[in-house]
Design a protein around this motif. Structure first.
Motif, PDB file in Angstrom:
ATOM      1  N   GLU A 261       0.835  -1.208   0.000  1.00 36.65           N
ATOM      2  CA  GLU A 261       0.000   0.000   0.000  1.00 36.65           C
ATOM      3  C   GLU A 261       0.869   1.257   0.000  1.00 36.65           C
ATOM      4  N   ARG A 262       0.506   2.188  -0.856  1.00 42.37           N
ATOM      5  CA  ARG A 262       1.073   3.530  -0.859  1.00 42.37           C
ATOM      6  C   ARG A 262      -0.051   4.509  -0.548  1.00 42.37           C
ATOM      7  N   ILE A 263       0.247   5.518   0.285  1.00 41.16           N
ATOM      8  CA  ILE A 263      -0.762   6.494   0.692  1.00 41.16           C
ATOM      9  C   ILE A 263      -0.450   7.847   0.054  1.00 41.16           C
ATOM     10  N   TYR A 264      -1.461   8.423  -0.595  1.00 40.68           N
ATOM     11  CA  TYR A 264      -1.287   9.720  -1.258  1.00 40.68           C
ATOM     12  C   TYR A 264      -2.421  10.671  -0.876  1.00 40.68           C
ATOM     13  N   ARG A 265      -2.042  11.923  -0.733  1.00 40.63           N
ATOM     14  CA  ARG A 265      -3.026  12.999  -0.636  1.00 40.63           C
ATOM     15  C   ARG A 265      -3.159  13.655  -2.007  1.00 40.63           C
ATOM     16  N   PHE A 266      -4.388  13.873  -2.424  1.00 38.23           N
ATOM     17  CA  PHE A 266      -4.664  14.554  -3.684  1.00 38.23           C
ATOM     18  C   PHE A 266      -5.498  15.793  -3.422  1.00 38.23           C
ATOM     19  N   GLU A 267      -5.357  16.785  -4.293  1.00 37.29           N
ATOM     20  CA  GLU A 267      -6.202  17.969  -4.254  1.00 37.29           C
ATOM     21  C   GLU A 267      -6.765  18.226  -5.647  1.00 37.29           C
ATOM     22  N   PHE A 268      -7.994  18.736  -5.687  1.00 38.00           N
ATOM     23  CA  PHE A 268      -8.594  19.100  -6.969  1.00 38.00           C
ATOM     24  C   PHE A 268      -9.607  20.215  -6.739  1.00 38.00           C
TER      25      PHE A 268
ATOM     26  N   GLN B 297     -15.952  19.839   2.545  1.00 41.71           N
ATOM     27  CA  GLN B 297     -15.980  20.777   3.668  1.00 41.71           C
ATOM     28  C   GLN B 297     -16.325  22.193   3.232  1.00 41.71           C
ATOM     29  N   GLY B 298     -16.769  22.348   1.991  1.00 42.66           N
ATOM     30  CA  GLY B 298     -17.151  23.681   1.530  1.00 42.66           C
ATOM     31  C   GLY B 298     -15.968  24.546   1.119  1.00 42.66           C
ATOM     32  N   ALA B 299     -14.786  23.957   0.993  1.00 42.92           N
ATOM     33  CA  ALA B 299     -13.599  24.729   0.612  1.00 42.92           C
ATOM     34  C   ALA B 299     -13.489  24.805  -0.916  1.00 42.92           C
ATOM     35  N   ASP B 300     -12.527  25.608  -1.380  1.00 40.47           N
ATOM     36  CA  ASP B 300     -12.319  25.736  -2.821  1.00 40.47           C
ATOM     37  C   ASP B 300     -11.727  24.459  -3.414  1.00 40.47           C
ATOM     38  N   TYR B 301     -10.953  23.739  -2.599  1.00 40.58           N
ATOM     39  CA  TYR B 301     -10.297  22.536  -3.083  1.00 40.58           C
ATOM     40  C   TYR B 301     -10.744  21.319  -2.281  1.00 40.58           C
ATOM     41  N   GLY B 302     -11.007  20.225  -3.008  1.00 36.18           N
ATOM     42  CA  GLY B 302     -11.299  18.965  -2.353  1.00 36.18           C
ATOM     43  C   GLY B 302     -10.010  18.267  -1.994  1.00 36.18           C
ATOM     44  N   ARG B 303     -10.002  17.609  -0.854  1.00 35.98           N
ATOM     45  CA  ARG B 303      -8.797  16.915  -0.394  1.00 35.98           C
ATOM     46  C   ARG B 303      -9.147  15.450  -0.138  1.00 35.98           C
ATOM     47  N   ILE B 304      -8.359  14.563  -0.737  1.00 30.84           N
ATOM     48  CA  ILE B 304      -8.640  13.137  -0.675  1.00 30.84           C
ATOM     49  C   ILE B 304      -7.403  12.411  -0.156  1.00 30.84           C
ATOM     50  N   LEU B 305      -7.627  11.397   0.655  1.00 31.12           N
ATOM     51  CA  LEU B 305      -6.567  10.483   1.049  1.00 31.12           C
ATOM     52  C   LEU B 305      -6.877   9.138   0.388  1.00 31.12           C
ATOM     53  N   VAL B 306      -5.917   8.621  -0.369  1.00 29.96           N
ATOM     54  CA  VAL B 306      -6.126   7.385  -1.123  1.00 29.96           C
ATOM     55  C   VAL B 306      -5.001   6.406  -0.816  1.00 29.96           C
ATOM     56  N   GLY B 307      -5.388   5.167  -0.554  1.00 29.13           N
ATOM     57  CA  GLY B 307      -4.424   4.079  -0.447  1.00 29.13           C
ATOM     58  C   GLY B 307      -4.497   3.239  -1.722  1.00 29.13           C
ATOM     59  N   ILE B 308      -3.337   2.995  -2.370  1.00 31.98           N
ATOM     60  CA  ILE B 308      -3.292   2.247  -3.624  1.00 31.98           C
ATOM     61  C   ILE B 308      -2.234   1.155  -3.493  1.00 31.98           C
TER      62      ILE B 308
ATOM     63  N   TYR C  23      -3.528  15.825 -11.113  1.00 32.01           N
ATOM     64  CA  TYR C  23      -3.963  16.354  -9.817  1.00 32.01           C
ATOM     65  C   TYR C  23      -2.745  16.533  -8.906  1.00 32.01           C
ATOM     66  N   PRO C  24      -2.642  17.654  -8.196  1.00 25.33           N
ATOM     67  CA  PRO C  24      -1.567  17.801  -7.206  1.00 25.33           C
ATOM     68  C   PRO C  24      -1.636  16.674  -6.177  1.00 25.33           C
ATOM     69  N   HIS C  25      -0.482  16.115  -5.823  1.00 23.94           N
ATOM     70  CA  HIS C  25      -0.492  14.980  -4.902  1.00 23.94           C
ATOM     71  C   HIS C  25       0.770  14.986  -4.040  1.00 23.94           C
ATOM     72  N   CYS C  26       0.671  14.257  -2.934  1.00 17.15           N
ATOM     73  CA  CYS C  26       1.788  14.157  -1.992  1.00 17.15           C
ATOM     74  C   CYS C  26       1.843  12.743  -1.448  1.00 17.15           C
ATOM     75  N   ASP C  27       3.002  12.122  -1.527  1.00 19.51           N
ATOM     76  CA  ASP C  27       3.188  10.766  -1.010  1.00 19.51           C
ATOM     77  C   ASP C  27       3.309  10.822   0.512  1.00 19.51           C
ATOM     78  N   GLU C  28       2.374  10.171   1.208  1.00 27.26           N
ATOM     79  CA  GLU C  28       2.364  10.155   2.680  1.00 27.26           C
ATOM     80  C   GLU C  28       2.670   8.770   3.232  1.00 27.26           C
ATOM     81  N   SER C  29       3.272   7.913   2.409  1.00 25.71           N
ATOM     82  CA  SER C  29       3.478   6.522   2.818  1.00 25.71           C
ATOM     83  C   SER C  29       4.408   6.382   4.013  1.00 25.71           C
ATOM     84  N   GLU C  30       5.274   7.368   4.221  1.00 25.22           N
ATOM     85  CA  GLU C  30       6.188   7.303   5.358  1.00 25.22           C
ATOM     86  C   GLU C  30       5.723   8.184   6.516  1.00 25.22           C
ATOM     87  N   ASN C  31       4.534   8.729   6.406  1.00 28.51           N
ATOM     88  CA  ASN C  31       3.999   9.563   7.494  1.00 28.51           C
ATOM     89  C   ASN C  31       3.919   8.750   8.779  1.00 28.51           C
ATOM     90  N   PRO C  32       4.501   9.232   9.891  1.00 35.34           N
ATOM     91  CA  PRO C  32       4.530   8.420  11.125  1.00 35.34           C
ATOM     92  C   PRO C  32       3.150   8.111  11.678  1.00 35.34           C
TER      93      PRO C  32
END
Length: 522
Positions: free
Chosen positions: A440-447, A475-486, A505-514
């Motif tokens: 599993e790899r964990i990513y945050r995406f924004e759109f 949440q009513g913000a300008d950008y949606g934020r998603i956490l996805v495990g792939i 889509y802008p994304h950030c790898d969070e697989s090593e997030n403690p």
């Protein structure tokens, strides 16, 4: 004998009604209060098909009608009584009225509030009363605070300023009714009033029925604090074991003897509304006025909407008393979360789909043009995937159509829209560690948060890699934020990185997030 007693009771009732009207007309509330606006609500009027007006008691100096009754009672005290000081019990709004009146009249006051009272109200009482007011916290409800206040009164010999069961207090609140009759002289169908102990409802009802008996007066209570409704249904004052705390300003275990008698004579009906309906009404008031009422302040509008939905064509205006705006800022998150459901603009489902390639695409196809407001999933079974999904709707019929569309795809569906456990807790508890989440790899995406944006995102997800976790909430913000495990095997990492680059889509790898490794990794 019984006939004579009945005649005497009738005569006493008539005398009380006459005296109440006279006291209301002679009231000195305008020493500290002011006549509040009766505002048109054009958005609600168009939606409900009837003219809707809001009586804006949230505009008072203490952001509540309670100032009227408290001051009208205290200004009547003679010199000896003023010297003894006063004591009051309140969930917050009456307390603010007593505090301001005490400072204005130079009277010492002890005010007992339940420990559950919103901090914004406790702080306001101390600010308004200054050196004249001592604040005590006791118990979980108004009734508990009242018992503590009674002990203080016995010890100190103070005058008790009742929040609702006193003729001068009721007369002060009744001035709201006199005002709106002046402000809306023609074609008034019904007035909706929030109810706790009954001071506002009984005062408004008595004055309106004395001057315009054809106007309906309807009380509105929270389903979990419905002492007046139960009392009127049974013919005697009911005592609740517990009261709800969301609409804290009307959380009263037992109504007053005087207010109950007045409501028996003058109130046409009682309505009960739930928390979701109150949250929806808070949002409605905000959309009309750009002001945020407290839960009890939105009760009347929630009842008005319920009444309008049940009564087709309505001849005449509908008035909701917006009784207060002492809202705890921290509650806004909860209100926003529940308002969509209360307005039937969000349906919440648990949908079970096969844990196989193509299932997500079939699920998205079943959604059609509907926007997703929430999507929670965590892999936990080798054959089935359980999704928690919120979907934007326009009413119950659309909700049923969605369930039918899911079942047509052979998906199991559980409608959670009215499930309190799911809405309060389970939506936040989907996930955890999974032995099936290999590679599993964990990513945050924004759109950009636009209608259908999440559905388009799901449609772009590559079918070659399995989704093992998904979390999204609008949440009513300008950008949606998603956490996805792939799930991406090591030898496919280069191809996966190339896929991310083309996804757009802008994304950030969070697989090593403690935190992820501590809470979600095996």
């Amino acid at each position: 004998m019984n006939a004579r007693l009945a005649e005497q009771a009738t005569a006493d009732a008539v005398a009380t009604d006459r005296e109440l009207l006279q006291r209301a007309q002679a009231s000195r509330v305008y020493d500290v209060a002011h006549e509040t606006a009766l505002d048109d609500a054009p958005l609600l009027s168009a939606r409900l098909g009837a003219r809707v007006l809001l009586k804006r008691e949230d505009q008072q100096p203490v952001f509540s009608f309670k100032l009227r009754g408290a001051y009208n009672r205290m200004v009547q005290l003679d010199a000896a009584q003023r010297a003894c000081g006063v004591v009051a019990a309140s969930a917050g709004n009456h307390a603010q009225g007593v505090a301001l009146a005490a400072a204005k009249l130079g009277i010492r006051a002890v005010i007992v509030m339940p420990v559950t009272a919103p901090q914004v109200k406790i702080d306001a009482v101390r600010r308004l009363g200054g050196d004249f007011v001592e604040v005590m916290l006791a118990g979980d409800s108004y009734s508990d605070a009242q018992e503590a206040a009674a002990r203080v009164q016995a010890e100190r010999g103070s005058v008790f300023v009742h929040p609702f069961d006193d003729l001068d207090v009721i007369a002060g609140q009744a001035t709201v009714g006199l005002e709106l009759l002046r402000q809306c002289p023609n074609n008034l169908h019904a007035v909706f009033v929030p109810v706790g102990g009954g001071g506002l409802l009984s005062g408004i009802a008595a004055c309106i029925k004395a001057q315009r008996p054809g106007v309906k007066v309807i009380g509105v209570q929270a389903t979990d604090s419905d002492a007046m409704a139960r009392s009127l249904e049974s013919g005697e004052r009911a005592l609740l074991n517990e009261v709800g705390l969301f609409a804290d300003g009307t959380a009263v275990k037992q109504v007053g003897a005087l207010t109950f008698a007045l409501c028996q004579r003058h109130v046409d009906a009682m309505l009960r509304v739930d928390t979701d309906a109150i949250c929806a009404a808070i949002r409605d008031v905000y959309q009309e006025t750009r002001c945020v009422p407290e839960p009890s302040g939105a009760l009347a509008l929630a009842g008005l909407k319920q009444y309008a939905a049940a009564h087709g064509d309505i001849d005449g205006a509908l008035v909701a008393v917006v009784s207060g705006a002492n809202m705890n800022f921290d509650r806004l998150r909860f209100v926003a979360e529940r308002a969509e459901v209360g307005e039937q603009r969000e349906a919440v489902f648990a949908v079970t789909i096969p844990e196989e390639r193509g299932s997500f695409r079939r699920f998205c196809a079943a959604l059609g043009q509907h926007s997703i407001t929430e999507f929670n999933y965590r892999i936990g079974d080798a054959t089935r995937a359980h999704l928690f999904v919120g979907i934007q709707t326009t009413g119950r019929n659309e909700r049923e159509a969605l369930a039918t569309a899911f079942r047509a795809q052979a998906f199991d569906v559980l409608d959670l829209t009215d499930d309190e456990l799911a809405k309060l807790h389970l939506r936040h508890m989907i996930g955890g560690r999974s032995p099936l989440a290999n590679d599993e790899r964990i990513y945050r995406f924004e759109f950009p948060e636009r209608p259908g944006a999440l559905t388009r995102f799901l449609g772009h997800m590559h079918p070659d890699w399995n989704i093992s976790l998904f979390h999204y909430r609008n949440q009513g913000a300008d950008y949606g934020r998603i956490l996805v495990g792939i799930q991406v095997p090591a030898d496919e990492q280069p191809a996966f990185r190339q896929f991310l680059d083309t996804l757009g889509y802008p994304h950030c790898d969070e697989s090593e997030n403690p935190a992820y490794r501590l809470l979600l990794r095996e």
